[in-house]
Each structure stands twice: as C-alpha cells, then as structure tokens.
Design an enzyme around this catalytic site. Structure first.
Site, mmCIF file in Angstrom:
data_model
loop_
_atom_site.group_PDB
_atom_site.id
_atom_site.type_symbol
_atom_site.label_atom_id
_atom_site.label_comp_id
_atom_site.label_asym_id
_atom_site.label_seq_id
_atom_site.Cartn_x
_atom_site.Cartn_y
_atom_site.Cartn_z
ATOM 1 C CD GLU A 137 -2.935 -1.079 2.338
ATOM 2 O OE1 GLU A 137 -4.013 -1.652 2.085
ATOM 3 O OE2 GLU A 137 -2.657 -0.418 3.469
ATOM 4 C CD GLU A 165 -4.628 -5.487 1.588
ATOM 5 O OE1 GLU A 165 -5.059 -5.140 2.655
ATOM 6 O OE2 GLU A 165 -3.200 -5.725 1.374
#
Length: 883
Positions: free
Chosen positions: A492, A558
C-alpha cells in the site's frame, strides 16, 4: 522498565545420541542439514566469549534442548516455560521484549557434530538460510564471520575447512532486532520494528497479537555442504513460450529454455574445467577457465524443447497437484571430478501482463492467454515460524482446492522458504511476492500510534544497503520457480525513494528482468482507483448482493470479510468460560474474543435464529461464512473482464488463532469459507445473481464447452416448485446471462435453488452442482429450523498406504432435503481431530434423491480401526460412516 526473571540455570538435559552417519560429510552438490542436537542458553548467563565457548569441552548442564530451525520463544515453549501463546490470553503471560529488554531474548545456540576427514582438495562450507536478527558465529575457537551478521533474510555461507575437526563445537550468539518496537496496539506497534530488515507484524497488527521475542533465533535451515575449488552458485533458468497457446492442444510448438550460473574459483590458482547441464534428455557442456579468486556468470546457448509440457495456473489445464515440471542438473567438472553441482526443477511457461484499457486493471497472461485472477493474501505459515514442507504443502493445496490461482505474500511478513514455492509450482498457484514493507510502518499516513513522523518512517529501514543486499539474495533464492509471477516492493505504499528507484532501475532489470515489478500493492500499475482511499478493501461482512453491485477497483489486491473457525478449534483456543462469552448482538465483546481479533458478524447470525450458545454461534457462523465467500467470488466473476481482471481475498489464512479472514485456521482445520470460495471460484460455474435475479454461466477457463444448465427450486419440504433447463456454449473467459430465476409464489421463509452444469445428453454427468438457500422473508433464514429431520445414507471406502489414508464417502438423500452436511475425521480413542484433511467438497446440501461423492485424504500414524469419519447435519443426527 520492568524486570523479568526466567530461571534456566540448572535445567538438566539428556544428551542427544549421535547417529553412526552423523560424521559423514556430503558429496559436492549435496547437503547435510543440522537440525537436531542443539542447545540454548541466555547469553547473560554465559561468562565466556564465543572463542572460548566453542573451544569446548561443552558442559550441557544448565542448557536447554533447543529448536533449530526455530526461535528463542519456540525453544522456551518446547521446554514448557510458558503455556501455548495461541490459547486464551496466555500470550500476555510471556514477557515482551520491549519491557523485558533485548538481553532477555539474546541467546547462545550450541551444536556438537562429528566430521570425517575431508578428501584432498575438498572444502567444507557452513550455510545459514535465515537468522533473526544479528549473530556472531564461532567454530572450534574461531570466529567465522569477521563482521556481525545482520538481517533476517540474508543468507550466509562460511568456509570451515581450516577449522574442521573430528569432533566439532559450533556456537552462535543471536541478538534480537533493535529497536524491537513498542507493541502499543498499532499496526506493527509503534512502527520502529521497520528500522530493521525483518518482518513487521511481530509487534502486533489488527489480526494478530505481538510475538514476544520478535522471532529472534536461527529460524531457518543450517547446513554443511562441500565442494572442490570451483563453487557453482545461483543458477538462473528462464523460459520462452512464443505465441498464444491452447492448453488442450495435443502438440505444442517449440518452447525455449535459457540457463546461466555463477561460478566462483575459491582457490589461489587458475582452474580449468567444464560446466555441464542436463535436462529433458539434453546435455550441454562449456569449457571454462577461471583465474584465482574469479567469479563469473556463464550462460548456455538457448535450448529448444520440442512439444513441451506447459505449466499453467490452477484450473486451466492440469489435474490438482499435477503440474508438469522438468528436472535439471548442473555441475562443474574439474580434473575428472565433480567440483560442485546443483539440482533444480523448473516449469515451461511465459508470464506477461498489461494494463487493460477497458477495465483499468492489471491483466495477466500465461502462455499468451489472459487469466482471470482469483486468489488470496497469505501472511506466514506460522507466527512463530514453525515452518515445514508438509504444512506448506497442505496450505497451498487448500488454495488449489478453492480453485484459486494466485497467492499474494504480504509485505509485513517474509519471503517464504523455497519449499513453499515448490508446492506452488506443483499446484499451479501464481505468486504475487511483496518485499518487506507496509504503509502502516513505512509512513503512508499520519498515525498517532507511531513513534516517528511520516517523513522519518518513509526513510526506514536504517540500513538501505542491507535491505538491497537482502533483496538480491532472496531474488536469487526463488527466481527459478515457475509459480513466481511478479515482485512488489511493499504493501500500500512505496519503499524509501532511493530503494524503490534502485529496485526498478537496477536490481530487478539485472537479476530477474522477465518479471513485473510494482512499487507497491495499490500502485496505478495494478489498478485504476475508483473507490478512493488506498484502493483496496473493504474488510468487513457484506450483504451478498453487495458483491454484485458495488464496483470495486478493477484489480483489487485485498478485500476481505469474516471467517470464524469451527467449534473444535474454538474449544482448543479458548477456555469454556471464554467460549460462553461469545458476542451477542449489541453487546461489547469479551476480552478473549477481542484479544483473538473477532471481526464481528453484525446481525447476520441472528438471521438464522436465536444465538443461544457457542455451538449455535459456530453453526450459524459457518452458514454465513459459506454464503459470504461464495457471493464474494461470484460477484467478481459476474463482472470478469467487464469491471474486473482479478481479486485477492484478505485473507485466506491466519498464522495464529485469530477469528477473522480465513478459509482454514491455524490448526489447519477447514471451515465453510473454503467451500463457499471453492464454489464461487469454479472455472465452469452456474451462479445466481441476487441483484438481477438471473442465472449466469461463468467460464474462467480457456476451453469452450457445450453444456446443459438446469435450475430447480424446492420448498423446505422437498417439493420441486419450478425447473428450467437450457443448452449453452460456455465460451472461454466469459460470463453469460442465461435466464431469469423467479421467486416462488406462496413460499414463506427459506426455499432452495439448485443449479447444475452437465454434459449435454449425459444426464448423470454433472460438471458442477451447488445449492442456494434464499428466503422470501427479507434477511430471515430462521425457517431452516422447521425443516423435516433427515440424515443422508452414507457409504465409505477407506484405504491406507503407509501413513496416507484415501477414501470415498458417498452421501445420498432420501425423500427430504439434507442441509449443510459437514464431514470431519477423528481419532476414535482420544476424540481428537486428525488434521489436516483434504476433502473434495464439504458442507454439502442435498435435494431429495441427490447423492454426492466426496474424496477424502490425510496422513496419520494411527491404525485404521482408530479412524472415525463423522457427518454432522443441520437436519439430522450425527452419523459415523462405517468402514
């Protein structure tokens, strides 16, 4: 700072007896693993330095029998100083390194071993595949590493020839990561663990509690190898598969294999010999001359493979666990002898990718064909690094049995061991490999739990050179695996700018140029961010129709949901009193449930009826798990290549006893999430879209199929209320809308929808079948309790070969519906589960007259008369299958 005392001195250990073969050193190209007979003791109890300690003699009194590979904490647990930290609140009873101090978990590890004299010209090498975090290594009074080893992931190899004796004493002092970080409840605690090149989740995350020693120890393999003057290191195999290939083609055009290897002349004299490669019936040889001390990379000519057996992702071409792999042996001949050798396996495939212009998502191609990606995020096999090839293989197989095609190794953990990728190779699971970083620790956003500013955290780790050296080493360790699809810098958020730049412009172009590298998991290289935030998630329970109607990012790395384990696991991980504190709607969770990271089901369990006890809680949770993950995967498949190119579930497993996001638990027991996901990921699948109320025919494979699709609706009493059938062509990589599914008139509460895909004209040959249980009452499934009581007829055959049991269980319904039959395997004498067990299907619902055949296999040392296979049903009493 608190003071902790753990008494180890005076603890007596019985010496491990050396086997007769313990003295034998391996031949060049082979290895001897040192995984038994280790002892450990806290360093501040030892007054001698490493040179003195390793000179011997070694007095074992006061030393603990050690676990190597393992950690300080796994050694302490094996010696029963602490209760199992996975259970209840036991982990709180173990001193945390942040309060206890690094000295509490700084330990010496000692190993005695014998060695026969080396042949003339032979050299011996001591190899470490992973030490966390710093280490000084001594053998027979000599320090082997001139500078202190540092870094969890950096392999090390030391020549030990001059100091090797008949009887040897190896002593290693291991220091924890420093700083170890404050486990203050933040993601990665206060973040300072990321100043080290180590795994970041060990101070805790929102799905795990802190690992008290931060996994300090000799956590991976220790081995001895030998060679003559020239060492063969880091072979590199790549394959080319030109054109667009069809998996079903009986004859394939040629594919091509490229091979290189690094040679090192470890002597002070020039060496002249031959580098030889054998694979697939071909033998190639190159003359090589190496100057004293020279290291050189040598490449063979490109090798053509006629009619190759191609490697494909799971569900595309090959049976479960039967991916075609090729063997290769490389060696260097010197003076008529093998100086060093290396054996490996590889698969012939070509992986490429692009940014799909229509969806905005990353699109992956294997052998020229687009592959719709279904998969899951994987943290680590075990939070305390109790790793094994057998556990790896079971976990990877679970993913293949879910019809998944990709596993993402998340950046807050580690590169798994080579045995993990071996299993992925065999089961056709593509690997999305993160390096060691996460936005939480590395400065993606402001965070009050973090000790340092965003700007400082974005400069982590403290040693960029060590990070890059570790990446280079680990890339060389796993790059030959056909399953390895891509590299990703971090989770991320990109790594420090200089690290990211060097990875993109130097390291990966130099070491593994054929694979995609992305700076971070939500990079625009993967996905067009249509949902804001970081571009992944969400992570809580959703209504089934949400998955079909909410447009997420086109390649979502995800997104996750619930996944509470089954009742047997719950009883092992909590006390009876804690189990009875199960969450009630509108009430605060208990300490134990909060500690084990319960995510919460909202009001979804109460939709099935009053949740009166832990047994009811778990039973309802499994029904919700099944429906949640089937809808999850069906929703993405409904929009394959239209909205989406892929989805990776957060998460498919937990490395400890957590209560969220898992298809199987830490004990390796499956739950209904696995089988719901399995249905939703079927390559050929008929599914019900709850938004459009239409039947959709999904084909994520590369084969066109002529099929017959049937849909039937049944009342709870088992009466068929409606039926429709149609022939169709299931086109590759396409979801087609077929016909409407009505809501039956006059039904109050739950009814059943059965969808089946069959071969045309072959009534009994079902390619796929599954059951939905919608309700005419909005979000109310309590009428399941009104169904007639019935149990399926059971027929079992079970065979045993060695320790492997394989069997077939047939379940057949009578005139009533048999709902949600769960199969499980026990030791009849102890009442304990046998784990892991692989079922071809589970949590099975049968309409009147239906029968289902389920394959079962597992390993056990128990005799067959101790094996008990049980079937539990919502609509009937528990049954024991006779065998």
């Amino acid at each position: 700072m608190k003071t902790f005392l753990l008494v180890i001195a005076g603890f007596m250990i019985v010496a491990t007896v050396q086997s007769a073969n313990d003295a034998l050193l391996p031949a060049p190209g082979e290895k001897k693993v040192l995984n038994e007979g280790w002892f450990a003791r806290r360093a501040n109890e030892i007054k001698a330095d490493g040179n003195t300690l390793s000179k011997g003699p070694f007095d074992r009194s006061g030393w603990l029998k050690a676990i190597v590979p393992g950690t300080v904490l796994t050694t302490l647990l094996a010696n029963e100083f602490f209760a199992a930290p996975e259970v209840s609140l036991n982990n709180n009873l173990i001193p945390d390194i942040y309060e206890a101090g690094n000295g509490f978990y700084t330990f010496w590890f000692v190993k005695e071993f014998k060695a026969d004299p080396l042949p003339s010209g032979r050299k011996a090498w001591l190899n470490f595949r992973g030490i966390n975090y710093r280490a000084e290594i001594f053998l027979n009074g000599k320090r082997l590493n001139p500078t202190t080893h540092e870094g969890m992931f950096l392999r090390q190899s030391y020549e030990i020839t001059p100091w090797l004796r008949d009887s040897n004493l190896l002593a290693i002092i291991v220091y924890p990561p420093d700083p170890a970080g404050n486990p203050n409840g933040g993601q990665g605690g206060d973040g300072r663990i990321a100043r080290n090149v180590t795994m970041q989740f060990t101070p805790g995350w929102d799905w795990i509690q802190p690992v008290r020693d931060r996994n300090t120890g000799i956590w991976d393999e220790v081995s001895i190898t030998t060679s003559e003057a020239v060492r063969l290191r880091h072979p590199y195999v790549t394959t080319r598969v030109p054109g667009i290939r069809q998996p079903s083609a009986k004859k394939q055009q040629d594919a091509f294999v490229n091979i290189s290897v690094e040679l090192e002349n470890t002597s002070s004299a020039k060496q002249v010999g031959s580098l030889v490669c054998e694979t697939n019936g071909s033998r190639m040889s190159l003359p090589v001359s190496l100057a004293a001390g020279e290291k050189r990379r040598i490449s063979f000519r490109e090798l053509a493979v006629v009619n190759p057996r191609l490697w494909w992702p799971n569900g595309i071409a090959n049976r479960l666990g039967e991916q075609p792999l090729y063997d290769m042996r490389l060696w260097f001949e010197l003076g008529g002898k093998t100086s060093d050798s290396h054996a490996l396996r590889y698969g012939i495939r070509e992986i490429s990718s692009d940014k799909c212009s229509s969806t905005g998502g990353r699109r992956f191609f294997v052998n020229g064909q687009p592959i719709f990606i279904t998969g899951g995020n994987y943290i680590a096999s075990d939070w305390l690094l109790r790793l094994s090839p057998e556990r790896y293989r079971a976990e990877v197989r679970f993913h293949a049995e879910m019809n998944m095609r990709m596993i993402r190794i998340w950046g807050g953990a580690l590169l798994e061991r080579p045995e993990f990728y071996d299993a992925c190779d065999e089961y056709g699971i593509l690997v999305f490999q993160d390096l060691w970083g996460s936005g939480d620790c590395n400065g993606a956003w402001a965070d009050q739990t973090k000790a340092d500013s965003r700007e400082r955290r974005w400069e982590y780790p403290d040693r960029h050179d060590l990070f890059l050296a570790s990446v280079e080493d680990q890339v060389k360790m796993i790059r030959n695996h056909p399953s390895l699809a891509l590299w990703c810098g971090a989770n991320e958020w990109p790594l420090a700018s200089d690290i990211d730049s060097l990875l993109r412009t130097d390291l990966f172009p130099r070491l593994d140029p054929g694979r995609l590298f992305a700076s971070f998991s939500t990079d625009t290289i993967f996905t067009r961010n249509t949902i804001g935030g970081t571009g992944d998630g969400p992570y809580g329970i959703q209504e089934p129709e949400w998955f079909f109607s909410f447009r997420s990012t086109p390649f979502n790395p995800e997104a996750g949901s619930v996944g509470s384990p089954e009742i047997e696991s719950m009883r092992e991980m909590m006390t009876p009193n804690e189990l009875q504190q199960f969450p009630r709607q509108g009430r605060t969770r208990s300490a134990a449930w909060t500690y084990h990271k319960d995510l919460g089901y909202g009001n979804h369990l109460e939709r099935y009826g009053p949740v009166e006890n832990i047994e009811t809680y778990c039973r309802y949770a499994q029904a919700v798990n099944y429906d949640q993950y089937r809808s999850f995967m069906e929703g993405w498949a409904s929009h394959q290549w239209d909205w989406y190119t892929g989805i990776l579930v957060w998460k498919t497993q937990n490395p400890w006893t957590a209560l969220r996001g898992q298809m199987y638990d830490w004990y390796l027991d499956v739950n209904a999430s696995l089988y719901g996901a399995r249905q939703g990921c079927e390559p050929l699948h008929a599914q019900y879209n709850p938004v459009s109320r239409k039947l959709e025919l999904v084909n994520t494979s590369l084969d066109e199929r002529s099929v017959a699709v049937t849909a039937e609706i049944f009342s709870r009493a088992g009466d068929r209320l409606w039926m429709k059938a149609a022939d169709a062509i299931a086109h590759p990589n396409r979801t087609a809308i077929m016909f409407d599914i009505p809501v039956p008139e006059g039904v109050d509460g739950v009814y059943f929808l059965k969808l089946a895909v069959k071969e045309p004209g072959k009534e009994g040959n079902e390619l796929s079948t599954h059951i939905y249980w919608p309700s005419a009452r909005e979000k109310d499934f309590s009428s399941l309790a009104d169904m007639p009581r019935t149990s399926p007829a059971l027929s079992l055959t079970l065979g045993k070969e060695g320790t492997k049991y394989s069997g077939i269980l047939e379940l057949k319904a009578g005139r009533n519906i048999s709902f949600f039959n769960r199969i499980k395997v026990f030791d009849k004498a102890s009442g304990r589960r046998i784990l892991p067990v692989h079922y071809s299907d589970n949590y099975i619902s049968l309409m009147p007259g239906d029968k289902r055949t389920v394959g079962i296999d597992f390993h056990s040392e128990l005799p067959s008369d101790r094996i008990e296979i049980i079937v539990e049903s919502w609509t009937g009493d528990k049954q024991i299958a006779a065998h």
